[in-house]
Design an enzyme around this catalytic site. Sequence first.
Site: not given
Lengths: 227, 300
Positions: B30, B87, B159, B171, B220, B241-242
């Site tokens: 990102d 996005k 996030g 899983r 995550g 992402g973050s």
Amino acid sequence: MRQPNGDVRTTPASSPPPNHANRDDLVIGVLALQGDFFAHGKRLEELGIRWRRVREPADLAGTAGIILPGGESTTLLRLLASSGLDEGLVDYWRSGGAIFGTCAGLILLARTVLNPTQQSLGFLDVTVQRNAYGRQIDSFETRGRWSPPGASEPTDIEMVFIRAPRIVQVGQKARPIAWHQDEIVAVQQGRVLGATFHPELGAEYTVHEYFARLCVAEVTATTKYAS
Amino acid sequence: MTSQPETTRHGTLRLKVGLAEMLKGGVIMDVTNAEQARIAEEAGAVAVMALERVPADIRRSGGVARMADPKKIREIMDAVTIPVMAKCRIGHFAEAQILEALGVDYIDESEVLTPADEEYHIDKFQFKVPFVCGARDLGEALRRIAEGAALIRTKGEAGTGNIVEAVRHMRLINRQIKWLTTLGDEELVTAAKQLGAPLELVRLVAREGKLPVPNFAAGGIATPADASLMMQLGAEAVFVGSGIFKSSDPAKRARAIVEAVTNYDRPDVLARISEDLGEPMPGVDVHELKEQELLQTRGW
């Protein structure tokens, strides 16, 4: 264009060429740092050829050839350097190992890369322009002519181009072996092949079969690192 | 030169899935501006996701999160040579049309943005540009594929810098795929009903033992170890992402996560590249999030 290891074309071989006269003993490496290496591996498996993921120079031992898959060339350059495979591949090439690059793999093999200029291994005497057709919406699939040395007549094969580069100039040492319309889309120079398209995503096995035969062909003075 | 019959096609499913194939073993990062995009490319990202704000900031600021300003997306497209994704909101096919017109290489119909349609996702077959969609389980993944998605990613909980939800989703998808491979033909019909997925796709998964499109991890991932964990669980690439630009040393962390995805099964290499990366992004315990704060429950 700076080569990562200087001009290696005149350097003598550092080790004896591999001998894989028998197809049953054949193992082909697939560069597995990033990209569609499993798609290549699957093609080889379906041809009954054993393959191995190559992530460091030691993985090259015992292979007769290596495929540099599609992926992102900027990412692959970074990972080639950190894994030591940039130098490993130069040694491999000098010792007569066969090499086949598709799309990003071809970009790594080219003598000169444009749009933008970037480092490359320089095993193929071609100039390649990255992202030459545009963006993903300009990616296309089509059919073209495959006509390598020794083929009695050209074969019509499927060609899948994904954010593909273009071969904008072919030097004297490289020989065109495939065309889409009037455009050269694959070249061969001794035991090195490069294609702008993805035979691993197409319908036929023609190109992989040809590379496998190149891998088992005897290394001669004329096929070794310059024809 | 003999002339070829003109059989050239654009925007086919093979071309869409093909680009995802090229991204395998890579990291999609990102970025919110041209400078971050260049840092990501330099670090070895296979693609960047152009955003106005990273998910951690979207989460904090609240309100309606929409497609990024086209000017921002163009700026990022001009800054790098690797593919650029962007996005759009779930169901917002007009945003998707705009992104396609801009020439982005992949569209993420994403739960990170505020959904525009609570009933329908986008009919992705109407587009030449490929789509990636998030999934929490196999049924959701197959519904998105039925709509034309060429790439699936776990939703995780974006996030948060917390890998637990991505692990849960990966899983579960793996477990459900395994389960399908053990069923007889008559049982697959009931399984399709239970999963809420088209029978043809359920049969395909049962036969192949995997999704018909690539499956990446997202939501995550904050460390090289997180990337390795997801790859070992079967992800074919990772989205971060973050996790990169909310850390103290983005360039270094980005390089390390790129190395980690290639060397995901080599703990000795992972130990070396995980050293001295500075502070990771601050994490969030998902159990402290209220139900309405969860992003993963958006979409169906």
